[in-house]
Design a protein around this motif. Structure first.
Motif, PDB file in Angstrom:
ATOM      1  N   THR A 182     -40.221  -4.193  22.168  1.00 17.65           N
ATOM      2  CA  THR A 182     -40.522  -5.907  22.670  1.00 17.65           C
ATOM      3  C   THR A 182     -40.400  -6.048  24.602  1.00 17.65           C
ATOM      4  N   LYS A 183     -40.954  -6.968  24.714  1.00 14.72           N
ATOM      5  CA  LYS A 183     -41.374  -7.057  26.446  1.00 14.72           C
ATOM      6  C   LYS A 183     -40.090  -6.209  27.201  1.00 14.72           C
ATOM      7  N   PRO A 184     -39.272  -6.955  27.201  1.00 14.32           N
ATOM      8  CA  PRO A 184     -38.090  -6.822  27.950  1.00 14.32           C
ATOM      9  C   PRO A 184     -37.388  -5.619  27.960  1.00 14.32           C
ATOM     10  N   PHE A 185     -37.770  -4.868  26.479  1.00 16.74           N
ATOM     11  CA  PHE A 185     -36.953  -3.258  26.563  1.00 16.74           C
ATOM     12  C   PHE A 185     -38.295  -2.718  27.196  1.00 16.74           C
ATOM     13  N   ASP A 186     -39.100  -2.951  27.231  1.00 19.94           N
ATOM     14  CA  ASP A 186     -40.077  -1.641  28.124  1.00 19.94           C
ATOM     15  C   ASP A 186     -39.619  -1.879  29.214  1.00 19.94           C
ATOM     16  N   ASP A 187     -39.642  -3.352  29.717  1.00 20.59           N
ATOM     17  CA  ASP A 187     -39.301  -3.540  31.221  1.00 20.59           C
ATOM     18  C   ASP A 187     -37.779  -2.460  31.940  1.00 20.59           C
ATOM     19  N   LEU A 188     -36.930  -2.908  30.846  1.00 19.55           N
ATOM     20  CA  LEU A 188     -35.254  -2.251  31.356  1.00 19.55           C
ATOM     21  C   LEU A 188     -36.444  -0.798  31.774  1.00 19.55           C
ATOM     22  N   LEU A 189     -36.415  -0.137  30.656  1.00 19.12           N
ATOM     23  CA  LEU A 189     -37.131   1.305  30.912  1.00 19.12           C
ATOM     24  C   LEU A 189     -37.609   1.558  31.840  1.00 19.12           C
ATOM     25  N   GLU A 190     -39.017   0.450  32.390  1.00 17.98           N
ATOM     26  CA  GLU A 190     -39.349   0.783  33.565  1.00 17.98           C
ATOM     27  C   GLU A 190     -38.448   0.330  34.802  1.00 17.98           C
TER      28      GLU A 190
ATOM     29  N   SER B  69     -38.897  -6.087  43.323  1.00 15.91           N
ATOM     30  CA  SER B  69     -37.911  -6.980  42.170  1.00 15.91           C
ATOM     31  C   SER B  69     -38.711  -8.783  42.262  1.00 15.91           C
ATOM     32  N   CYS B  70     -39.475  -9.514  42.752  1.00 17.88           N
ATOM     33  CA  CYS B  70     -40.000 -10.126  42.729  1.00 17.88           C
ATOM     34  C   CYS B  70     -40.773 -11.002  40.697  1.00 17.88           C
ATOM     35  N   GLU B  71     -40.987  -9.853  40.304  1.00 16.53           N
ATOM     36  CA  GLU B  71     -40.936  -9.126  39.247  1.00 16.53           C
ATOM     37  C   GLU B  71     -40.205  -9.779  37.951  1.00 16.53           C
ATOM     38  N   GLN B  72     -38.957  -9.749  37.697  1.00 17.07           N
ATOM     39  CA  GLN B  72     -37.709  -9.604  37.316  1.00 17.07           C
ATOM     40  C   GLN B  72     -36.977 -10.137  36.381  1.00 17.07           C
ATOM     41  N   THR B  73     -38.148 -10.929  36.517  1.00 14.59           N
ATOM     42  CA  THR B  73     -38.014 -12.607  35.883  1.00 14.59           C
ATOM     43  C   THR B  73     -38.301 -12.602  34.036  1.00 14.59           C
ATOM     44  N   GLN B  74     -37.337 -12.834  33.521  1.00  9.20           N
ATOM     45  CA  GLN B  74     -38.183 -13.550  32.161  1.00  9.20           C
ATOM     46  C   GLN B  74     -36.570 -13.360  31.220  1.00  9.20           C
ATOM     47  N   ALA B  75     -36.848 -13.835  30.543  1.00 13.83           N
ATOM     48  CA  ALA B  75     -36.088 -14.662  29.482  1.00 13.83           C
ATOM     49  C   ALA B  75     -34.856 -13.070  28.661  1.00 13.83           C
ATOM     50  N   THR B  76     -33.942 -12.622  28.110  1.00 16.83           N
ATOM     51  CA  THR B  76     -34.170 -11.634  27.469  1.00 16.83           C
ATOM     52  C   THR B  76     -32.586 -11.630  27.185  1.00 16.83           C
ATOM     53  N   PRO B  77     -32.797 -10.791  26.086  1.00 15.83           N
ATOM     54  CA  PRO B  77     -31.859 -10.692  25.375  1.00 15.83           C
ATOM     55  C   PRO B  77     -30.286 -10.265  25.680  1.00 15.83           C
ATOM     56  N   ALA B  78     -28.871 -10.906  25.475  1.00 14.34           N
ATOM     57  CA  ALA B  78     -27.664 -10.816  26.192  1.00 14.34           C
ATOM     58  C   ALA B  78     -27.747  -9.666  26.973  1.00 14.34           C
ATOM     59  N   ILE B  79     -27.573  -8.475  26.230  1.00 15.27           N
ATOM     60  CA  ILE B  79     -27.251  -7.188  25.957  1.00 15.27           C
ATOM     61  C   ILE B  79     -28.593  -6.763  27.135  1.00 15.27           C
ATOM     62  N   VAL B  80     -30.102  -7.142  26.637  1.00 13.53           N
ATOM     63  CA  VAL B  80     -31.132  -6.387  28.260  1.00 13.53           C
ATOM     64  C   VAL B  80     -30.669  -7.206  28.866  1.00 13.53           C
ATOM     65  N   SER B  81     -30.590  -8.481  28.893  1.00 12.11           N
ATOM     66  CA  SER B  81     -29.681  -9.532  30.112  1.00 12.11           C
ATOM     67  C   SER B  81     -28.707  -8.265  30.922  1.00 12.11           C
ATOM     68  N   SER B  82     -28.098  -8.379  30.673  1.00  9.13           N
ATOM     69  CA  SER B  82     -26.699  -7.167  31.542  1.00  9.13           C
ATOM     70  C   SER B  82     -26.906  -6.464  32.308  1.00  9.13           C
ATOM     71  N   LEU B  83     -28.062  -4.948  31.403  1.00  7.43           N
ATOM     72  CA  LEU B  83     -28.405  -4.218  31.892  1.00  7.43           C
ATOM     73  C   LEU B  83     -28.958  -4.503  33.222  1.00  7.43           C
ATOM     74  N   LYS B  84     -30.402  -5.791  32.742  1.00  4.35           N
ATOM     75  CA  LYS B  84     -31.503  -6.206  33.896  1.00  4.35           C
ATOM     76  C   LYS B  84     -30.835  -6.739  35.244  1.00  4.35           C
ATOM     77  N   GLN B  85     -29.101  -7.448  34.768  1.00  6.89           N
ATOM     78  CA  GLN B  85     -28.773  -7.762  36.440  1.00  6.89           C
ATOM     79  C   GLN B  85     -27.454  -6.031  37.070  1.00  6.89           C
ATOM     80  N   ALA B  86     -27.470  -4.803  36.032  1.00 10.24           N
ATOM     81  CA  ALA B  86     -26.385  -4.082  36.941  1.00 10.24           C
ATOM     82  C   ALA B  86     -27.900  -3.629  36.916  1.00 10.24           C
ATOM     83  N   GLU B  87     -28.865  -3.569  37.196  1.00 12.88           N
ATOM     84  CA  GLU B  87     -30.281  -2.502  37.839  1.00 12.88           C
ATOM     85  C   GLU B  87     -30.863  -3.389  38.829  1.00 12.88           C
ATOM     86  N   ASP B  88     -31.142  -4.894  39.155  1.00 15.08           N
ATOM     87  CA  ASP B  88     -30.880  -5.747  39.871  1.00 15.08           C
ATOM     88  C   ASP B  88     -30.168  -5.337  40.825  1.00 15.08           C
TER      89      ASP B  88
END
Length: 295
Positions: A85-93, A162-181
């Motif tokens: 999924t795109k959220p996972f790709d966004d996480l890696l990017e 950072s303005c581009e990082q606004t997507q609804a993601t699965p909970a664990i991916v969301s957690s990793l994205k928050q850590a990234e932010d």
């Protein structure tokens, strides 16, 4: 962050004796660290070197908890399910962009340290006229301006990403994205610290300089107005290079600059070590995620 939805969604697949029905302690630890960073970001908009060091160490602890979280079968299942999924790709990017930003910060720290060392070398010699000393320091000031310019350019890029990082993601991916932010915010704060304040005009600059180098109360003024060591060094350097003071005042300003550089150089060394340690943990987290995907 609420992981209950994730637990409910996958309970019919993963319910077993090895996994508790309530959220795992690692999840609570990640939540707690993220909450602390949120509170800290709301409490202050600027940081001293000691506060930045504390935040960098806090990020290391956060990623230690994330690494433990990534070992859980539930976490691995969710990541594998969403790996296409795109959220996972966004996480890696996003992890690559954060590592790139850390590289920029590492370069900025190195250049700043070299600039400090050059300044200290000039001031240690202290031979020749005031004009000669000011001329040598002016060369260092030019290098400092180039560093600031590079950092400001990098900060503009960070704000755009950072303005581009606004997507609804699965909970664990969301957690990793928050850590990234959080990582972005801390490294951005580090870059802002190294850049120091912008002076809007010569008049305002010299007004600030005169206030900062008048007495031994400088450190208190810096702390009270949320200025950092970089602001103090920049102001003292501008003041010495201006050659607009009497000889007695000039020597006092040189001594003040030497004192500021001594403290600042030590702090830069500490920040370098903290950032390098964080960099290694970020790589470890990225490798763990990739290993789950490739398993």
């Amino acid at each position: 962050m609420d992981f209950s939805a994730m637990n409910q969604t996958d309970s019919h697949h993963l319910r077993s004796n090895s996994l508790p029905s309530k959220p795992h302690p690692f999840i609570d630890q990640v939540d707690e660290h993220l909450h602390r960073f949120k509170e800290a970001s709301e409490a202050t908009s600027s940081c001293s070197s000691s506060e930045l060091s504390h935040k960098l160490n806090g990020l290391q602890e956060l990623h230690d908890c994330i690494d433990n979280l990534l070992l859980l079968p539930l976490t691995q299942h969710v990541l594998v399910e969403d790996s296409d999924t795109k959220p996972f790709d966004d996480l890696l990017e996003g992890s690559i962009r954060l590592l790139d930003l850390c590289d920029i910060a590492k370069d900025a720290l190195l250049q700043t340290k070299e600039c400090v060392q050059e300044l200290e070398s000039v001031l240690r010699r202290r031979k020749g006229s005031e004009t000669f000393i000011a001329s040598e320091l002016q060369k260092c000031l030019s290098s400092r301006k180039l560093i600031k310019k590079t950092i400001y350019k990098a900060l503009k890029t960070v704000q755009t990403k950072s303005c581009e990082q606004t997507q609804a993601t699965p909970a664990i991916v969301s957690s990793l994205k928050q850590a990234e932010d959080v990582g972005y915010n801390v490294v951005e704060s580090l870059l802002s610290f190294l850049a120091g304040p912008k002076f809007r005009s010569n008049s305002s600059r010299w007004s600030l300089v005169s206030k900062l180098v008048q007495s031994k109360r400088v450190a208190c003024e810096v702390e009270e107005t949320s200025r950092n060591e970089v602001a103090l060094v920049d102001a003292a350097l501008h003041s010495v290079c201006s050659q607009k003071t009497k000889k007695h005042d000039f020597l006092a300003q040189v001594e003040n600059l030497q004192s500021s550089l001594k403290v600042f150089g030590s702090n830069i060394q500490e920040l370098e070590g903290d950032l390098e340690a964080l960099y290694r943990r970020l790589i470890k987290t990225r490798v763990s995620v990739l290993n789950i995907y490739n398993y």
